[in-house]
Design a protein around this motif. Structure first.
Motif, mmCIF file in Angstrom:
data_model
loop_
_atom_site.group_PDB
_atom_site.id
_atom_site.type_symbol
_atom_site.label_atom_id
_atom_site.label_comp_id
_atom_site.label_asym_id
_atom_site.label_seq_id
_atom_site.Cartn_x
_atom_site.Cartn_y
_atom_site.Cartn_z
ATOM 1 N N PRO A 2 -96.341 100.276 -26.455
ATOM 2 C CA PRO A 2 -97.433 99.416 -25.995
ATOM 3 C C PRO A 2 -97.584 99.484 -24.475
ATOM 4 C CG PRO A 2 -95.936 98.211 -27.437
ATOM 5 C CD PRO A 2 -95.305 99.524 -27.144
ATOM 6 N N LYS A 3 -98.815 99.256 -24.012
ATOM 7 C CA LYS A 3 -99.100 99.326 -22.576
ATOM 8 C C LYS A 3 -100.018 98.192 -22.153
ATOM 9 C CE LYS A 3 -98.997 104.403 -22.583
ATOM 10 N NZ LYS A 3 -97.760 104.649 -21.891
ATOM 11 N N LEU A 4 -99.936 97.830 -20.883
ATOM 12 C CA LEU A 4 -100.877 96.905 -20.265
ATOM 13 C C LEU A 4 -101.621 97.672 -19.199
ATOM 14 C CD1 LEU A 4 -99.057 93.500 -19.615
ATOM 15 C CD2 LEU A 4 -100.922 93.951 -21.180
ATOM 16 N N HIS A 5 -102.949 97.555 -19.208
ATOM 17 C CA HIS A 5 -103.790 98.237 -18.215
ATOM 18 C C HIS A 5 -104.436 97.172 -17.338
ATOM 19 C CE1 HIS A 5 -103.488 101.895 -20.674
ATOM 20 N NE2 HIS A 5 -103.655 101.081 -21.703
ATOM 21 N N LEU A 6 -104.171 97.217 -16.039
ATOM 22 C CA LEU A 6 -104.830 96.323 -15.099
ATOM 23 C C LEU A 6 -106.235 96.855 -14.883
ATOM 24 C CD1 LEU A 6 -104.749 93.942 -13.130
ATOM 25 C CD2 LEU A 6 -103.818 95.516 -11.412
ATOM 26 N N MET A 7 -107.233 96.005 -15.172
ATOM 27 C CA MET A 7 -108.627 96.441 -15.137
ATOM 28 C C MET A 7 -109.363 95.820 -13.943
ATOM 29 S SD MET A 7 -108.538 98.221 -17.913
ATOM 30 C CE MET A 7 -110.236 98.599 -18.273
#
Length: 174
Positions: free
Chosen positions: A2-7
């Protein structure tokens, strides 16, 4: 993984891998994901990843945590969920699990899946003693029974506590 993408403006600025365990997102430099934004609490939210699943918990932040536009205190994260903390958006992504390859089906070293209650050398003996329980290996149940002394008092039905990690996780999302 799993990943978190700062948008920002619907574009990915940074990507963070979510390895097994816990990470904290916040304004404090000691946080695993540090976001410099005055609207974010020092320790704003924690994300716990276990066996590929991710869970989010707001840590009592002043401005709250939103998942897909809904204020939340605790949430299970799914692929495509948008987490808003302060003025920042994080996109959660989880790649689909890889399907087992067909070449392993013919491999004699591959692990064979056996339905619960149908394995172990003591299965027949356990069934004869009427000790089987749905989903529990008779061998494991027998070992558990031996480890519990007869003189130990048991809590009345409905009063038993669910302990350990899984009990904690179950209580966390109730």
């Amino acid at each position: 993984m799993p990943k978190l993408h700062l948008m920002e403006n619907k574009k990915t600025v940074s990507t963070f891998d979510l390895a097994e365990g816990e990470i904290v997102v916040g304004r404090d430099a000691a946080c695993e994901i540090h976001l410099d934004d005055d609207a974010i609490s020092r320790r704003h939210v924690r994300i716990f990843t276990l066996l590929g699943d991710a869970f989010l918990e707001d840590l009592g932040s002043s401005n709250g945590t939103y998942v897909n536009g809904h204020l939340t205190r605790k949430s299970v994260l799914n692929d495509g969920d948008v987490i808003q903390i302060g003025q920042r958006e994080l996109l959660f992504s989880q790649p689909p699990e890889s399907e087992p390859s067909r070449q392993n089906a013919d491999n004699m070293d591959a692990t064979m899946i056996i339905p619960p209650g149908n394995f172990g050398p003591e299965t027949v003996a356990a069934k004869e003693k009427n000790r089987t329980r749905e989903g529990i290996s008779p061998v494991a149940y027998s070992a558990h029974e031996k480890a519990q002394p007869e003189s130990r008092s048991r809590a009345p039905a409905g009063k038993q506590r669910s302990g350990g990690f899984w009990g904690w996780l179950r209580r966390l999302f109730q």
